[in-house]
Design a protein around this motif. Structure first.
Motif, PDB file in Angstrom:
ATOM      1  N   GLU A 264     -11.774  92.409  53.922  1.00  0.00           N
ATOM      2  CA  GLU A 264     -12.893  93.327  54.179  1.00  0.00           C
ATOM      3  C   GLU A 264     -14.183  92.666  54.654  1.00  0.00           C
ATOM      4  O   GLU A 264     -15.189  93.333  54.855  1.00  0.00           O
ATOM      5  CB  GLU A 264     -13.158  94.169  52.917  1.00  0.00           C
ATOM      6  N   LEU A 265     -14.159  91.343  54.832  1.00  0.00           N
ATOM      7  CA  LEU A 265     -15.369  90.676  55.344  1.00  0.00           C
ATOM      8  C   LEU A 265     -15.702  91.215  56.733  1.00  0.00           C
ATOM      9  O   LEU A 265     -14.815  91.271  57.593  1.00  0.00           O
ATOM     10  CB  LEU A 265     -15.121  89.163  55.454  1.00  0.00           C
ATOM     11  N   PRO A 266     -16.946  91.595  56.995  1.00  0.00           N
ATOM     12  CA  PRO A 266     -17.290  92.135  58.312  1.00  0.00           C
ATOM     13  C   PRO A 266     -17.224  91.049  59.395  1.00  0.00           C
ATOM     14  O   PRO A 266     -17.347  89.862  59.092  1.00  0.00           O
ATOM     15  CB  PRO A 266     -18.745  92.593  58.153  1.00  0.00           C
ATOM     16  N   GLY A 267     -17.064  91.479  60.640  1.00  0.00           N
ATOM     17  CA  GLY A 267     -17.133  90.560  61.767  1.00  0.00           C
ATOM     18  C   GLY A 267     -18.564  90.062  61.929  1.00  0.00           C
ATOM     19  O   GLY A 267     -19.508  90.732  61.494  1.00  0.00           O
ATOM     20  N   LEU A 268     -18.718  88.908  62.581  1.00  0.00           N
ATOM     21  CA  LEU A 268     -20.064  88.331  62.709  1.00  0.00           C
ATOM     22  C   LEU A 268     -21.020  89.243  63.459  1.00  0.00           C
ATOM     23  O   LEU A 268     -22.205  89.302  63.166  1.00  0.00           O
ATOM     24  CB  LEU A 268     -19.986  86.966  63.396  1.00  0.00           C
ATOM     25  N   ARG A 269     -20.468  89.988  64.434  1.00  0.00           N
ATOM     26  CA  ARG A 269     -21.356  90.852  65.236  1.00  0.00           C
ATOM     27  C   ARG A 269     -21.979  91.964  64.406  1.00  0.00           C
ATOM     28  O   ARG A 269     -23.047  92.464  64.728  1.00  0.00           O
ATOM     29  CB  ARG A 269     -20.593  91.450  66.416  1.00  0.00           C
ATOM     30  N   ALA A 270     -21.285  92.318  63.331  1.00  0.00           N
ATOM     31  CA  ALA A 270     -21.811  93.397  62.475  1.00  0.00           C
ATOM     32  C   ALA A 270     -22.862  92.882  61.491  1.00  0.00           C
ATOM     33  O   ALA A 270     -23.448  93.659  60.737  1.00  0.00           O
ATOM     34  CB  ALA A 270     -20.659  94.033  61.713  1.00  0.00           C
ATOM     35  N   LEU A 271     -23.088  91.556  61.491  1.00  0.00           N
ATOM     36  CA  LEU A 271     -24.003  90.968  60.500  1.00  0.00           C
ATOM     37  C   LEU A 271     -25.260  90.429  61.189  1.00  0.00           C
ATOM     38  O   LEU A 271     -25.223  90.081  62.365  1.00  0.00           O
ATOM     39  CB  LEU A 271     -23.309  89.807  59.769  1.00  0.00           C
ATOM     40  N   PRO A 272     -26.377  90.320  60.435  1.00  0.00           N
ATOM     41  CA  PRO A 272     -27.589  89.738  61.023  1.00  0.00           C
ATOM     42  C   PRO A 272     -27.349  88.287  61.463  1.00  0.00           C
ATOM     43  O   PRO A 272     -26.457  87.613  60.936  1.00  0.00           O
ATOM     44  CB  PRO A 272     -28.607  89.776  59.878  1.00  0.00           C
ATOM     45  N   GLU A 273     -28.159  87.805  62.367  1.00  0.00           N
ATOM     46  CA  GLU A 273     -28.069  86.440  62.919  1.00  0.00           C
ATOM     47  C   GLU A 273     -28.029  85.344  61.847  1.00  0.00           C
ATOM     48  O   GLU A 273     -27.366  84.332  62.003  1.00  0.00           O
ATOM     49  CB  GLU A 273     -29.310  86.163  63.793  1.00  0.00           C
ATOM     50  N   ASN A 274     -28.802  85.563  60.775  1.00  0.00           N
ATOM     51  CA  ASN A 274     -28.913  84.502  59.765  1.00  0.00           C
ATOM     52  C   ASN A 274     -27.892  84.662  58.631  1.00  0.00           C
ATOM     53  O   ASN A 274     -28.016  84.044  57.581  1.00  0.00           O
ATOM     54  CB  ASN A 274     -30.339  84.437  59.199  1.00  0.00           C
ATOM     55  N   ALA A 275     -26.880  85.510  58.836  1.00  0.00           N
ATOM     56  CA  ALA A 275     -25.862  85.718  57.792  1.00  0.00           C
ATOM     57  C   ALA A 275     -24.683  84.767  58.000  1.00  0.00           C
ATOM     58  O   ALA A 275     -24.324  84.451  59.141  1.00  0.00           O
ATOM     59  CB  ALA A 275     -25.370  87.160  57.835  1.00  0.00           C
ATOM     60  N   VAL A 276     -24.091  84.307  56.887  1.00  0.00           N
ATOM     61  CA  VAL A 276     -22.857  83.518  56.990  1.00  0.00           C
ATOM     62  C   VAL A 276     -21.764  84.193  56.167  1.00  0.00           C
ATOM     63  O   VAL A 276     -22.052  84.986  55.259  1.00  0.00           O
ATOM     64  CB  VAL A 276     -23.043  82.060  56.493  1.00  0.00           C
ATOM     65  N   ARG A 277     -20.490  83.852  56.516  1.00  0.00           N
ATOM     66  CA  ARG A 277     -19.349  84.410  55.790  1.00  0.00           C
ATOM     67  C   ARG A 277     -18.576  83.279  55.123  1.00  0.00           C
ATOM     68  O   ARG A 277     -18.474  82.181  55.671  1.00  0.00           O
ATOM     69  CB  ARG A 277     -18.389  85.101  56.758  1.00  0.00           C
TER      70      ARG A 277
END
Ligand code: TXA
Ligand code: MG
Length: 351
Positions: A264-277
């Protein structure tokens, strides 16, 4: 003051032992996390532990001993035996204690037992019980043996922050406050000990904190069910009445942490620039997107033991990186030590 840094020769063990006898607080490695240790019989030394950590005095400390045979110097064995004998069907406390000690000590199991009046109220925060553990780390054992002391030791982090699993972590957050850090390398287990309470024969053995030894393993050894009294399923526990240190928010990074079930981790595009997974395991897709520096994984192959060992170090690293603003983390499955990892992450993410 002695320089706080990375010592681990036999000389250093003598020096640390002498400091402990003189009432100093020192940082020591254990197989779970690094501890901030002092002579449990020296009230002034114990008081310093609370001061250095910024820990409230209502939160009791675990006492570490060299071997199970030393438990009767802290534990009221008669009270333990008779309280269980008075409850029909409860079983023999001595039997239970013997089974647990043989199976899990030295190791990451802490037992809460009725205390002798000689154990300082400062250590137990005025409770009638004392938490004891026989740790497995060779350096910690060498110090316990040489000093002949029982050592009160909480995790060596400022109260509420992420527990330290290397000597460097201790130096970063408490360095100038601790005269000595014995360096035992990265902690093998990486999560704090499992805490089991034997002070309530009506309920049987109660699990107060999940840890490297799972409830299932304890149940196998005891041949009986063990109730989980951790905060997720017990009102008293969630108010901090059972293990006061198990407050909801704990082990916390300073940045927002969001948790997801597997897949369920979101794709990078769905997250703010400064977010990491952070994934539990490496995959080809994760490795590809890691090139951008925004995707990490705890293990190569999903091993939960490895995940436990690396958890706090990665959490710290991401928390310290100035370019990272928020952390999105995939939870491990609930099996074995995965359950304890989920507990730590859930509390790290609590508001
Ligand atoms: O692995 C560990 O247990 C590490 C290493 C250093 O041994 N120690 C550790 O200590 O995690 P600390 O202080 O961070 O956590 C100890 C927990 C706290 O939640 C405290 O409230 C609980 O143990 N505790 C201590 N004495 C207790 C008692 N008499 N009754 C109930 N809970 C107790
Ligand atoms: Mg702690």
């Amino acid at each position: 003051m002695i320089e706080p840094f990375f010592h681990n020769s036999p000389e250093d063990i003598h020096r640390v032992s002498a400091l402990l006898h003189k009432g100093f607080v020192v940082a020591l490695p254990t197989e779970t996390v690094y501890g901030l240790a002092a002579d449990a019989s020296n009230a002034e030394a114990v008081r310093q532990i609370f001061e250095i950590k910024g820990r409230p005095l209502i939160d009791p400390l675990i006492v570490h001993i060299y071997k199970a045979e030393e438990a009767p110097t802290l534990v009221d064995v008669d009270a333990l035996r008779s309280s269980w004998a008075a409850v029909p069907g409860a079983g023999s406390a001595i039997d239970i204690l013997g089974k647990l000690a043989r199976a899990f000590w030295p190791g990451p199991l802490t037992l809460v037992l009725p205390k002798l009046p000689t154990v300082s109220d400062l250590v137990t925060a005025g409770r009638p019980s004392v938490a004891i553990r026989v740790p497995a780390h060779p350096l910690m054992r060498a110090v316990l043996k040489e000093t002949g002391l029982a050592l009160a030791a909480p995790s060596a982090n400022p109260f509420g922050y992420i527990s330290p699993t290397t000597a460097e972590h201790v130096r970063e957050s408490l360095g100038e406050k601790v005269p000595y850090i014995l360096d035992g390398g990265p902690c093998e287990r990486g999560l704090e000990s499992t805490i089991l309470d034997l002070t309530c024969p009506e309920e049987g053995p109660r699990l107060l904190r999940e840890g490297p030894i799972s409830r299932e393993k304890i149940e196998q050894v005891l041949g009986r069910p063990v109730k989980c009294w951790t905060q997720s399923n017990c009102a008293q526990a969630s108010k901090g009445e059972l293990a006061p240190g198990s407050l909801h928010r704990h082990y916390s990074p300073s940045k927002p942490l969001y948790l997801y079930e597997k897949g369920e981790l979101p794709g990078l595009r769905a997250l703010p620039e400064n977010a990491v997974r952070v994934y539990l395991r490496r995959s080809a897709a994760a490795a590809k997107s890691a090139k951008g520096g925004r995707t990490f994984w705890l293990t190569e192959d999903g091993s939960l033991d490895v995940a436990a060992r690396s958890l706090f170090a990665l959490l710290r690293r991401l928390d310290e990186s100035p370019r990272i603003g928020e952390i999105h983390w995939e939870l491990p499955p609930k099996e074995g030590i995965g359950s304890a990892i989920r507990d730590r992450l859930t509390r790290a993410a609590a508001n």
